[in-house]
Design a protein around this motif. Sequence first.
Motif: not given
Length: 676
Positions: A91, A93-94, A99, A141, A143
């Motif tokens: 976190d 970051w996602s 997924e 990813i 941020n």
Amino acid sequence: MGSCKVPYSVLLLCFFIGSFLVPQCLSIGDDANQTAFLVNASEALGRPIPETLFGIFFEEINHAGAGGLWAELVSNRGFEAGGPDTPSNIDPWSIIGDEYSSLTLSTDRSSCFEHNKVALRMEVLCDAEGTDICPAGGVGIYNPGFWGMNIEKGKKYKVVLYLRSSGAINVSVSLTGPNGLETLATHDIIASSCDVSNWKKMEVLLEANATNPNSRLQLTTTRKGVIWFDQVSAMPVDTYKGHGFRSELAEMLADLKPKFIRFPGGCFVEGEWLRNAFRWKATIGPWEERPGHFGDVWKYWTDDGLGYFEFLQLTEDLGSLPVWVFNSGFSHNDQVSSSSVRPFVQEALDSIEFARGDPNSTWGSMRAAMGHPEPFDLRYVALGNEDCLKKNNYRGNYLKFHTAIKKAYPDIKIITNCFGFSRKLDHPADFYDYHLYTSANNMFSMAHRFDHTSRGGPKAFVSEYAATGNAGKGNLLAALAEAAFLIGIEQNSDIVSMASYAPLFVNDNDRKWSPDAIVFNSSQLYGTPSYWAQHFFRESSSATVLHSTIQPNTTTSLIASAIMWNNSDDGKSYLRIKIVNFGNDTVNLKISVDGLEPNSIQLSGSNKTELTSGNLMDENSFNEPKKVKPTQSSLENAGKDMDVVLLPYSLTSFDLLKGSSSIRTARSGYFSRPSF
Ligand code: AHR
């Protein structure tokens, strides 16, 4: 208020005969109720104000630094915030993509950086061709920074990241809008497998084609394979003096003309537990190698981009002196006994050597390697924060620090946490630290706090003060009470050497403490009334506080002072009178200045500045950032004798420009322009 029937000459006579005669003198006329402020402009009767009286206190609280003054846009840039054990939380970051079908993310301890081993492993399952085609925008990813990155059209951003891969890579580094649909800037990193089989540093310069205060940084690809990422940073190219500080926030600090900066806390220095306290050695050197830490008092992670070196740099950039607060072996919940505190003492000695040691010394050489071979002007250190009354032995620890520091650096001034005004200190100190958080009414009355303090002991450093309770998120009431308190400090600056408001900053997305002086989010900022009240004191350090008195001396709603200060910008001298009217009534005030040559006040260049508002509880906000802000106007009746009007609940300053025959203070050339 009644009109004045006592001639000024009589008033002035009273003033000089002595205050014990004044009540009798005033009672000669009919208008004993006339309120007057009598000033003697003779500097011989005045007193020089310390050069460092007013400064600022920076604490890493409310995301003041991480996601605030430190311009780094990426939060948790090294993937360390989730702790050293993997798998860990990455976190904030996602993931971009599905997924299961398109990629998996995990952390491992494969980083090339010894003190922060956690790296992100991204396994991309889809590809540009074949059966599992990646989505058009790629997978990867993102941020979001600290509640959104403020990306501005035409501005440049430097992205630095470390990566490695088992194969060739094609990674897009992009700044996008909050949902990734709008691309503000992008660049592809293309490398062969042998280029990136070991960790490699990549640098990308992005120029934004649009503005979005809620942007994010994306790392995406459409190529199957495994990529590890670590230490991903995005910084605006333009920062304050090129040193990494968010410009508009740093400028608000510069506008206060602080003569010192106390840092980095506060409770932040102590920690709830010592294992989470600020450790300066972990915050210096290359940013990629800093482990970062979780500040457990204010409950957030910092990557420590704003480390000990950067704090020292900030003091220099703002023309102020550092006041370095270090841990003296105490946190909120655990402590080091005096018999085991020696390693902490050594840390403190090393920190001083880092700041001002020879570039060839062990720690001075580290400073030089960071680009600052000249020493920083470190003269003040504080041993801990609010630790005096801790269970164990503050005094025992303190003495060990004191002895060692004074032996190695006899000129360093040492600040104790124990109050020195009510009783004599039982240990040597140059200053004692005093914190005051109280209601506005009490704060107003505290203008007299130091009137009767013993002059024999160490001087006070009021390193934290603020009106709280009925102060909201920073309202006019609080600001006026604080201004009154500061006027009291000015008057008592023979015994109070330094003062700073607290806390300085709040990121509105993580308000841990209210009120604060400066409020911001990713793109907006404003000063609270307390911030603006401090502007009235910007010229006070190094000025001369003049002898002055309010008549009748039973007037309880007014607090006033007069200083003489020199403006280095125009080379001229000004007499500044500051008055807080802490009452609901308009006050018609006579100001009489004695000790000036006839006609020595110049009309043009004299002005009046007022801080007030329609409602005592008024605050500034992002929507109305200037609702409570000083307004300046020229002073049409500037002179030695003036009738002035003080608005209800107001802070007013009168700057009287003196003519060429003016009296000058001893330390001319230290001041600057009085504009608001
Ligand atoms: O300014 C906020 C906190 O108040 C500081 O961390 C601490 O020193 C004081 O208690």
